[in-house]
Design an enzyme around this catalytic site. Structure first.
Site: not given
Length: 655
Positions: A117, A313
């Protein structure tokens, strides 16, 4: 098909959960000010609204490793080559909701599957002392079993526990989700694919997790964002790697991918865009235009620069555009489509825009759906294929849905993993730019020509711990040059997956335990119970049994996609199935894939044949009935007269 979006963090981050029919959809959290976090809706449905959740941010120096490290990082910039860590990615963004990689922590190493992440700034795993942690893919980290583990002692740069002895961390989430624990330091190993030797790093050892963190299959989070606790920042600050990392996500129905910690020689045709770390705390890009089928959307470039700008992201599943941009994009796509018709989405809770009639072959989607181009600040153009803005309809074969949605009333543009499928993305933080290179992520190592060994002039590797134990000892071997090829190239549909399992069973309760095993396997492999079948089981003496199992497609389908099969096989082959202690030292082995069953003409067409027969029978009965009715009416029209009613004219005249 679980669907996640990232956990984007500055001083705090929030995780919000929406439960669709067969998936989990998380939305990203972006910091608004010191006390407010904005949560964007995962879909543009009428029942979704932007939410403002007040949170208590961490103290300014919460959970920090040291003081000002930015100046050190600039001093360490150099063109001298440094080693990098090559790491495989597992799972699938749309199927599992995330991509994971493997890290080993401690001496001897303990393995963990961590969600990759770029929006998170901390790496953490469940601790053996955890009072409330879920059942995850691997056993919890046991500090007592590691000879190199050290707690991070309480200091002025961190939040301390009640006894003022050890630094702690806490991350608060929405929907009653949270993660908290202590900070520890140990040797982190990156596997044998890596030129990078194991390094000491600070990580979180969870003592409590709630909500979706409790129920997820992955063990924890690998934070790649900007922050002192980020694994990237720690390696860069130590002068171990250059200030860069890269991700490559597999395409539709493929899954998996690759990750590189550290710099590489970029391909010549890589497309770059500026990424300003001052603009926002996240990895942003300068998006100026969107083109559909070669036609520029009538939008002012400022529409992509609202609030946090355009954020890239890795943990976000889909893409979210401001209202004006989404409406223009949607209408442009609809205008270009021919030969398909709109259908309802797989989940009635969301107003998905879906189309059927495009066929199941992903390589042919460009014949039906238009190309999309993203134009960056200096005119650089990144072309997107249909797999970069579509996802498969989970209930209708050959149907697809738009994977780009309206971001509520939030002016931020958020680009998730779907945008960069089969795209090598290089986060060059040192030069403040992000590069994109369209490629097949399944064979990325060969295309990049990354060497097997560390460069000869690489800096000295990490020294062994003070107790003399080599940090590289007992690290499990990984494939040396490429990603795990569980399924042969060219295979797109799998008929079934078989595997063997040696297990301990009570001889008096074999049947009931087999039934329980079937249910446990379905839970661990994330499939329906009806898909798990026992093929055979034999006793090896005492209570030891060898069982053979089969995982079949969910009826009425005759096959499962490659991505689904990869997810199942990776769990089987990499220790993703965990059973209660009552089943002893179980072991899974000899997995294999079987092609779809060749169905006879009758199996494929029996419904059509039955329908034709019914229609023919109906037509036959209707024809017979019509004929009979006609004959009946004709015969009823003939009047028979009595003999004495013959008129004289009808009497026979005498000769």
């Amino acid at each position: 098909m679980p669907r996640f979006t990232a956990l984007l963090i500055w001083s705090v981050f929030v995780l919000f959960h929406y439960p669709p029919s067969s998936s989990l959809r998380y939305v990203s959290a972006l910091k608004n000010d010191s006390t407010t976090v904005i949560i964007r809706p995962p879909r543009a449905g009428s029942n979704r609204h932007t939410m403002f959740l007040p949170l208590f941010p961490s103290p300014p120096n919460s959970s920090r490793i040291s003081g000002d490290v930015a100046s050190r990082r600039h001093l360490q910039k150099s063109d001298a080559p440094r080693p990098n860590a090559r790491m495989a990615l597992h799972d699938d963004l749309l199927l599992n909701g995330y991509y994971t990689t493997r890290l080993w922590i401690g001496s001897p190493p303990q393995r963990f599957a961590l969600i990759v992440d770029t929006g998170s700034t901390v790496t953490y795993v469940p601790c053996a002392t955890c009072e409330q942690c879920g059942k995850h893919q691997d056993p919890k980290f046991d500090p007592e079993s590691s000879t190199t583990y050290k707690p991070v002692e309480c200091n002025i740069d961190c939040t301390c526990d009640n006894n003022k002895e050890q630094c702690i961390y806490e991350r608060q989430y929405a929907e009653m989700s949270s993660s908290s624990g202590v900070l520890g330091e140990d040797i982190i190993s990156f596997g044998n694919q890596s030129d990078l030797q194991p390094q000491r790093a600070v990580f979180g050892c969870e003592n409590r997790e709630t909500g979706d963190l409790y129920s997820q299959h992955a063990d924890g989070i690998m934070g790649l964002g900007r922050g002192d606790l980020s694994i990237v920042d720690q390696l860069v600050d130590g002068g171990v790697i250059s200030d860069s990392f890269s991700l490559c996500y597999g395409g539709m129905d493929v899954g998996g991918g690759a990750m590189v910690l550290g710099g590489i020689s970029p391909p010549e045709d890589m497309v770059y865009t500026h990424s300003d770390p001052v603009r926002s705390p996240y990895y942003n890009i300068e998006l100026k235009e969107l083109h559909v089928a070669g036609k520029r959307l009538p939008l002012n470039p400022s529409v992509f620069d609202g609030k946090h700008g355009t954020v890239l992201d890795s943990g976000t599943t889909y893409a979210y555009l401001p209202e004006a941009a989404f409406e223009a994009f949607k209408h442009a796509i609809l205008k270009e489509l021919e030969g398909v018709h709109m259908i309802k989405g797989p989940d009635p809770s969301y107003n998905d825009i879906c189309f059927s009639g495009a066929g199941s072959d992903v390589s042919q989607l460009s014949k039906t759906f238009p190309s999309v181009d993203m134009v960056f600040g200096k005119g650089q153009k990144l072309s997107l294929s249909p797999e970069n803005y579509l996802f498969r309809h989970s209930r209708v074969t050959g149907a697809y849905c738009l994977g780009i949605f309206q971001n509520g009333k939030d002016p931020t543009t958020l680009l998730g993993g779907i945008i960069v499928r089969n795209t090598f993305v290089m986060y060059d933080r040192e030069h403040e730019k992000i590069g994109f290179w369209k490629t097949n992520c399944s064979d990325i190592w060969e295309k990049l020509h990354i060497s097997e060994n560390a460069p000869e002039n690489a800096p000295p590797q990490a020294s062994p711990p003070s107790d003399g134990i080599s940090p590289t000892a007992e690290i499990p071997s990984l494939p040396p040059t490429s990603l795990p090829q569980y399924i042969p190239q060219g295979e797109t549909e799998i008929g079934s997956i078989t595997f063997s399992m040696s297990v301990s069973l009570n001889q008096t309760k074999v049947k009931s335990q087999i039934s329980e095993l079937s249910w446990l396997i379905s839970q661990e492999l994330h499939v329906n119970t009806s898909q798990v079948h026992i093929l055979d089981f034999t006793s090896n003496g005492s209570n030891n049994y060898v069982t053979k199992w089969s995982i079949t497609p969910l009826k009425p389908a005759n096959s499962m996609s490659k991505a689904t099969a990869l997810s199942i096989i990776s769990r089987i082959s990499e220790g993703g199935v965990r059973l209660p202690d009552s089943y002893g030292n179980y072991q899974l082995s000899n997995w294999n894939i079987q092609p779809p069953t060749k169905r006879s003409w009758w199996d494929k067409n029996y419904l059509v044949a039955v329908l034709v027969s019914i229609v023919a029978l109906a037509i036959g009965l209707s024809t017979f009935g019509t004929w009979w009715l006609f004959r009946f009416r004709q015969q009823s029209g003939l009047q028979y007269k009595p003999v004495d009613s013959v008129v004289p004219e009808q009497e026979l005249q005498p000769l």
